[in-house]
Design a protein around this motif. Structure first.
Motif, PDB file in Angstrom:
ATOM      1  N   PRO A 354       0.832  -1.216   0.000  1.00  0.00           N
ATOM      2  CA  PRO A 354       0.000   0.000   0.000  1.00  0.00           C
ATOM      3  C   PRO A 354       0.864   1.263   0.000  1.00  0.00           C
ATOM      4  CG  PRO A 354      -0.904  -1.611   1.527  1.00  0.00           C
ATOM      5  CD  PRO A 354       0.409  -2.161   1.057  1.00  0.00           C
ATOM      6  N   SER A 355       0.438   2.255  -0.734  1.00  0.00           N
ATOM      7  CA  SER A 355       1.243   3.479  -0.910  1.00  0.00           C
ATOM      8  C   SER A 355       1.596   4.126   0.414  1.00  0.00           C
ATOM      9  CB  SER A 355       0.483   4.485  -1.781  1.00  0.00           C
ATOM     10  OG  SER A 355       0.298   3.971  -3.075  1.00  0.00           O
ATOM     11  N   HIS A 356       0.680   4.140   1.379  1.00  0.00           N
ATOM     12  CA  HIS A 356       0.942   4.847   2.637  1.00  0.00           C
ATOM     13  C   HIS A 356       1.967   4.123   3.519  1.00  0.00           C
ATOM     14  CE1 HIS A 356      -2.407   2.067   3.505  1.00  0.00           C
ATOM     15  NE2 HIS A 356      -1.942   2.036   4.754  1.00  0.00           N
ATOM     16  N   LEU A 357       2.322   2.847   3.158  1.00  0.00           N
ATOM     17  CA  LEU A 357       3.339   2.123   3.937  1.00  0.00           C
ATOM     18  C   LEU A 357       4.732   2.227   3.324  1.00  0.00           C
ATOM     19  CD1 LEU A 357       1.566  -1.247   4.900  1.00  0.00           C
ATOM     20  CD2 LEU A 357       1.658   0.897   6.187  1.00  0.00           C
ATOM     21  N   ARG A 358       4.823   2.786   2.145  1.00  0.00           N
ATOM     22  CA  ARG A 358       6.124   2.830   1.465  1.00  0.00           C
ATOM     23  C   ARG A 358       7.016   3.915   2.059  1.00  0.00           C
ATOM     24  NH1 ARG A 358       4.576   1.698  -4.910  1.00  0.00           N
ATOM     25  NH2 ARG A 358       3.106  -0.021  -4.479  1.00  0.00           N
ATOM     26  N   ASP A 359       8.300   3.737   1.821  1.00  0.00           N
ATOM     27  CA  ASP A 359       9.287   4.679   2.357  1.00  0.00           C
ATOM     28  C   ASP A 359       8.990   6.094   1.861  1.00  0.00           C
ATOM     29  OD1 ASP A 359      11.526   5.813   3.489  1.00  0.00           O
ATOM     30  OD2 ASP A 359      12.857   5.187   1.856  1.00  0.00           O
ATOM     31  N   SER A 360       8.966   7.039   2.799  1.00  0.00           N
ATOM     32  CA  SER A 360       8.679   8.440   2.423  1.00  0.00           C
ATOM     33  C   SER A 360       9.763   9.385   2.935  1.00  0.00           C
ATOM     34  CB  SER A 360       7.306   8.854   2.988  1.00  0.00           C
ATOM     35  OG  SER A 360       7.300   8.731   4.401  1.00  0.00           O
ATOM     36  N   LEU A 368       5.126  10.865  -5.554  1.00  0.00           N
ATOM     37  CA  LEU A 368       4.855   9.470  -5.929  1.00  0.00           C
ATOM     38  C   LEU A 368       3.611   8.918  -5.234  1.00  0.00           C
ATOM     39  CD1 LEU A 368       8.476   7.989  -5.871  1.00  0.00           C
ATOM     40  CD2 LEU A 368       7.082   8.521  -7.886  1.00  0.00           C
ATOM     41  N   GLY A 369       3.036   9.731  -4.384  1.00  0.00           N
ATOM     42  CA  GLY A 369       1.815   9.291  -3.709  1.00  0.00           C
ATOM     43  C   GLY A 369       2.041   8.494  -2.452  1.00  0.00           C
ATOM     44  N   HIS A 370       3.271   8.546  -1.912  1.00  0.00           N
ATOM     45  CA  HIS A 370       3.572   7.804  -0.682  1.00  0.00           C
ATOM     46  C   HIS A 370       3.144   8.622   0.536  1.00  0.00           C
ATOM     47  CE1 HIS A 370       6.947   5.406  -2.918  1.00  0.00           C
ATOM     48  NE2 HIS A 370       5.772   5.343  -3.531  1.00  0.00           N
ATOM     49  N   VAL A 371       1.854   8.794   0.664  1.00  0.00           N
ATOM     50  CA  VAL A 371       1.313   9.632   1.740  1.00  0.00           C
ATOM     51  C   VAL A 371       0.122   8.912   2.380  1.00  0.00           C
ATOM     52  CG1 VAL A 371       2.039  11.804   0.696  1.00  0.00           C
ATOM     53  CG2 VAL A 371      -0.187  10.829   0.084  1.00  0.00           C
ATOM     54  N   GLY A 372      -0.298   9.440   3.523  1.00  0.00           N
ATOM     55  CA  GLY A 372      -1.511   8.928   4.158  1.00  0.00           C
ATOM     56  C   GLY A 372      -1.269   8.002   5.332  1.00  0.00           C
ATOM     57  N   TYR A 373      -0.002   7.783   5.675  1.00  0.00           N
ATOM     58  CA  TYR A 373       0.283   6.882   6.796  1.00  0.00           C
ATOM     59  C   TYR A 373      -0.142   7.506   8.118  1.00  0.00           C
ATOM     60  CZ  TYR A 373       2.983   4.244  10.269  1.00  0.00           C
ATOM     61  OH  TYR A 373       3.371   3.515  11.356  1.00  0.00           O
ATOM     62  N   LYS A 374      -0.871   6.739   8.929  1.00  0.00           N
ATOM     63  CA  LYS A 374      -1.311   7.200  10.255  1.00  0.00           C
ATOM     64  C   LYS A 374      -0.363   6.618  11.305  1.00  0.00           C
ATOM     65  CE  LYS A 374      -6.130   7.002   8.736  1.00  0.00           C
ATOM     66  NZ  LYS A 374      -7.429   6.297   8.939  1.00  0.00           N
ATOM     67  N   TYR A 375       0.229   7.461  12.105  1.00  0.00           N
ATOM     68  CA  TYR A 375       1.223   7.068  13.097  1.00  0.00           C
ATOM     69  C   TYR A 375       0.500   6.519  14.336  1.00  0.00           C
ATOM     70  CZ  TYR A 375       5.636   7.472  15.743  1.00  0.00           C
ATOM     71  OH  TYR A 375       6.773   7.217  16.453  1.00  0.00           O
ATOM     72  N   PRO A 376       0.542   5.179  14.576  1.00  0.00           N
ATOM     73  CA  PRO A 376      -0.256   4.593  15.671  1.00  0.00           C
ATOM     74  C   PRO A 376       0.020   5.183  17.037  1.00  0.00           C
ATOM     75  CG  PRO A 376       0.518   2.884  14.194  1.00  0.00           C
ATOM     76  CD  PRO A 376       1.206   4.138  13.774  1.00  0.00           C
ATOM     77  N   HIS A 377       1.253   5.609  17.306  1.00  0.00           N
ATOM     78  CA  HIS A 377       1.572   6.131  18.634  1.00  0.00           C
ATOM     79  C   HIS A 377       0.804   7.423  18.962  1.00  0.00           C
ATOM     80  CE1 HIS A 377       4.692   3.189  19.368  1.00  0.00           C
ATOM     81  NE2 HIS A 377       5.234   3.465  18.189  1.00  0.00           N
ATOM     82  N   ASP A 378       0.269   8.055  17.936  1.00  0.00           N
ATOM     83  CA  ASP A 378      -0.497   9.286  18.164  1.00  0.00           C
ATOM     84  C   ASP A 378      -1.898   9.006  18.692  1.00  0.00           C
ATOM     85  OD1 ASP A 378       1.615  10.818  17.327  1.00  0.00           O
ATOM     86  OD2 ASP A 378       0.886  11.036  15.250  1.00  0.00           O
ATOM     87  N   THR A 379      -2.332   7.736  18.617  1.00  0.00           N
ATOM     88  CA  THR A 379      -3.708   7.419  19.045  1.00  0.00           C
ATOM     89  C   THR A 379      -3.702   6.209  19.981  1.00  0.00           C
ATOM     90  OG1 THR A 379      -3.948   6.096  17.019  1.00  0.00           O
ATOM     91  CG2 THR A 379      -4.817   8.353  16.982  1.00  0.00           C
ATOM     92  N   TRP A 387      -2.600   2.537  18.541  1.00  0.00           N
ATOM     93  CA  TRP A 387      -3.198   1.696  17.497  1.00  0.00           C
ATOM     94  C   TRP A 387      -4.112   2.564  16.659  1.00  0.00           C
ATOM     95  CZ3 TRP A 387      -8.030   0.360  15.724  1.00  0.00           C
ATOM     96  CH2 TRP A 387      -8.090  -0.742  14.841  1.00  0.00           C
ATOM     97  N   THR A 388      -4.114   2.285  15.352  1.00  0.00           N
ATOM     98  CA  THR A 388      -5.048   2.991  14.466  1.00  0.00           C
ATOM     99  C   THR A 388      -5.499   2.045  13.377  1.00  0.00           C
ATOM    100  OG1 THR A 388      -5.388   4.995  13.153  1.00  0.00           O
ATOM    101  CG2 THR A 388      -3.270   3.885  12.911  1.00  0.00           C
ATOM    102  N   ASP A 389      -6.666   2.244  12.906  1.00  0.00           N
ATOM    103  CA  ASP A 389      -7.228   1.366  11.880  1.00  0.00           C
ATOM    104  C   ASP A 389      -6.759   1.831  10.505  1.00  0.00           C
ATOM    105  OD1 ASP A 389      -8.705  -0.472  10.496  1.00  0.00           O
ATOM    106  OD2 ASP A 389     -10.602   0.625  10.649  1.00  0.00           O
ATOM    107  N   GLN A 390      -5.904   1.040   9.885  1.00  0.00           N
ATOM    108  CA  GLN A 390      -5.484   1.311   8.511  1.00  0.00           C
ATOM    109  C   GLN A 390      -5.068   0.001   7.858  1.00  0.00           C
ATOM    110  OE1 GLN A 390      -1.937   3.833   8.264  1.00  0.00           O
ATOM    111  NE2 GLN A 390      -1.205   3.017  10.214  1.00  0.00           N
ATOM    112  N   GLN A 391      -4.969  -0.013   6.539  1.00  0.00           N
ATOM    113  CA  GLN A 391      -4.637  -1.229   5.807  1.00  0.00           C
ATOM    114  C   GLN A 391      -3.114  -1.429   5.765  1.00  0.00           C
ATOM    115  OE1 GLN A 391      -6.493  -1.607   1.928  1.00  0.00           O
ATOM    116  NE2 GLN A 391      -4.861  -2.979   1.193  1.00  0.00           N
ATOM    117  N   TYR A 392      -2.709  -2.660   6.050  1.00  0.00           N
ATOM    118  CA  TYR A 392      -1.288  -2.981   5.991  1.00  0.00           C
ATOM    119  C   TYR A 392      -0.970  -4.009   4.897  1.00  0.00           C
ATOM    120  CZ  TYR A 392      -0.791  -0.477  10.397  1.00  0.00           C
ATOM    121  OH  TYR A 392      -0.785   0.502  11.361  1.00  0.00           O
TER     122      TYR A 392
END
Length: 427
Positions: A354-360, A368-379, A387-392
């Motif tokens: 998934p694009s949001h898991l790629r190196d940014s 390149l669209g490598h955006v959108g990653y949610k940092y679990p430690h923030d929640t 923990w946060t709900d996102q696709q891995y």
């Protein structure tokens, strides 16, 4: 003939004299009936030393009346094989007993195999190593039977000893020997299923015994002295050693402390401390796993201590480790999950990360669209942490569950967390 060892002299002269191995050559077996009817097939005899491979070959030859030749593959050369081929041509058919057949080289095979194939040479091969691992496929394919011998029972060994004591021509029957039934059983037990060791010990006991009025008086302390270490067998590079390792692991996995300690003792007697430590460390993670994660650290400490201490003190931490693993809750869920993921990859079940898991961490990642990653430690959630709900997983594998928790020991708690986190995910 009396100069020959007792074990050599007491070899069976025909298949009816074979003691033990009734599953292979008992009167109701196909092999027995074939030989009785004049047909001897080529075969491989597989088993530990001293349990009858050579004796069975000699017994078959005695019953068949065919010319019999014996070679040891460790030192037989091409000329030896060629001589057997010549004898086969002259006689029409011969039996060749080839000991240590797993050491047969290609040149010897090329000389012999056509004659085994056309039936002029009946090949009886013997090996202490697993024939499916160590015997050349060309040999195996020409041997219709692969027969695994068993270690002889206590009753079988006692029968062999009694035969030797009663046989006046080949055994000790012409001597007067005073020996009790308990002493015979002690000799048989000391041999640990090995006929050769039992007969060798019996002969040594006789010659070490005091004589009174022309009678040899067998004494317990003589048996005890001569029997030391006689039951230990194990080649560090051989199949039996790996069978012992396998038996140890399966006994621990089955929570049988007594069997596990027995196999550990046998392995330590063979002298390969490093291999034993390696297997114990694997077992801690393969069989105990997440059910008791602390065991991994405990076994590592025990094995490192054992290697530093050396034998005989090394046995102490290893015994602790084995019993702890036997009595610990068990789970193979972690490595089973990994194996399932590896299998999925080999089956082509892959997809794009998934694009949001790629190196940014570089300029241009946003482009390149490598955006959108949610940092679990923030929640953070409760006492669990972030923990946060996102696709891995890749889109093609989304929803796949490789990990299947085992509800045992510490993993019971981990399994409840796993299920709780699944319930937080949006459908």
């Amino acid at each position: 003939m009396q100069n020959e060892p007792l074990a050599f002299r007491m070899r069976p002269r025909n298949i009816r004299e074979v003691v033990g191995q009734q599953h292979i050559i008992g009167e109701n077996t196909a092999l027995f009936k074939m030989i009785e009817n004049g047909h001897v097939p080529s075969m491989l005899l597989y088993g530990e030393p001293g349990i009858g491979k050579t004796s069975i070959a000699h017994a078959i030859a005695g019953s068949s009346k065919l010319p019999f030749f014996s070679l040891n593959a460790t030192h037989a050369g091409k000329k030896d094989v060629e001589q057997i081929v010549v004898e086969a041509r002259l006689a029409g058919k011969v039996i060749l007993f080839l000991d240590e057949i797993h050491r047969f080289n290609k040149l010897q095979q090329d000389t012999l195999l056509p004659h085994v194939e056309n039936g002029s040479i009946v090949l009886i091969g013997a090996t202490t190593e697993n024939p499916f691992h160590d015997v050349n496929p060309a040999i195996r394919s020409r041997c219709g039977e692969i027969l695994q011998l068993k270690r002889l029972s206590l009753e079988d060994i006692v029968q062999l000893l009694q035969n030797a004591l009663n046989d006046e021509e080949r055994g000790l029957g012409k001597y007067t020997i005073e020996i009790t039934e308990e002493q015979l059983n002690k000799i048989a037990l000391s041999a640990n299923g090995d006929a050769r060791k039992a007969l060798t010990l019996m002969e040594s006991v006789y010659f070490a015994s005091d004589e009174e009025d022309g009678k040899a008086i067998v004494q317990d302390h003589i048996i005890d002295h001569l029997a030391k270490r006689i039951g230990v067998y194990g080649d560090k590079a051989g199949s039996h050693f790996y069978n012992l390792l396998s038996a140890l692991q399966k006994s621990v996995r089955g929570s049988d402390t007594n069997a596990a300690i027995y196999y550990l003792a046998h392995l330590l007697e063979t002298g390969d401390l490093v291999a034993v430590c390696r297997r114990l460390l694997v077992m801690a993670y393969e069989d105990i796993g997440l059910a008791n994660p602390a065991v991994g650290a405990h076994v590592f400490a025990a094995t490192e201590s054992a290697k530093r201490l050396g034998m005989p003190e090394a046995r102490i931490p290893l015994a602790n480790a084995v019993i702890e693993m036997c009595l610990s809750p068990k789970s193979n869920s972690a490595y089973s999950a990994l194996d399932a993921a590896i299998a999925a990859i080999h089956e082509g079940k892959t997809g794009d990360i998934p694009s949001h898991l790629r190196d940014s961490h570089y300029a241009g990642a946003v482009a390149l669209g490598h955006v959108g990653y949610k940092y679990p430690h923030d929640t953070p959630i409760g006492t669990y942490g972030g923990w946060t709900d996102q696709q891995y997983l890749p889109d093609e594998l989304e929803g796949t569950e490789f990990y299947k928790p085992v509800i045992a020991g510490e993993e019971k708690r981990l399994a409840s967390i796993y299920e709780k986190l699944k319930s937080f995910k949006k459908d």
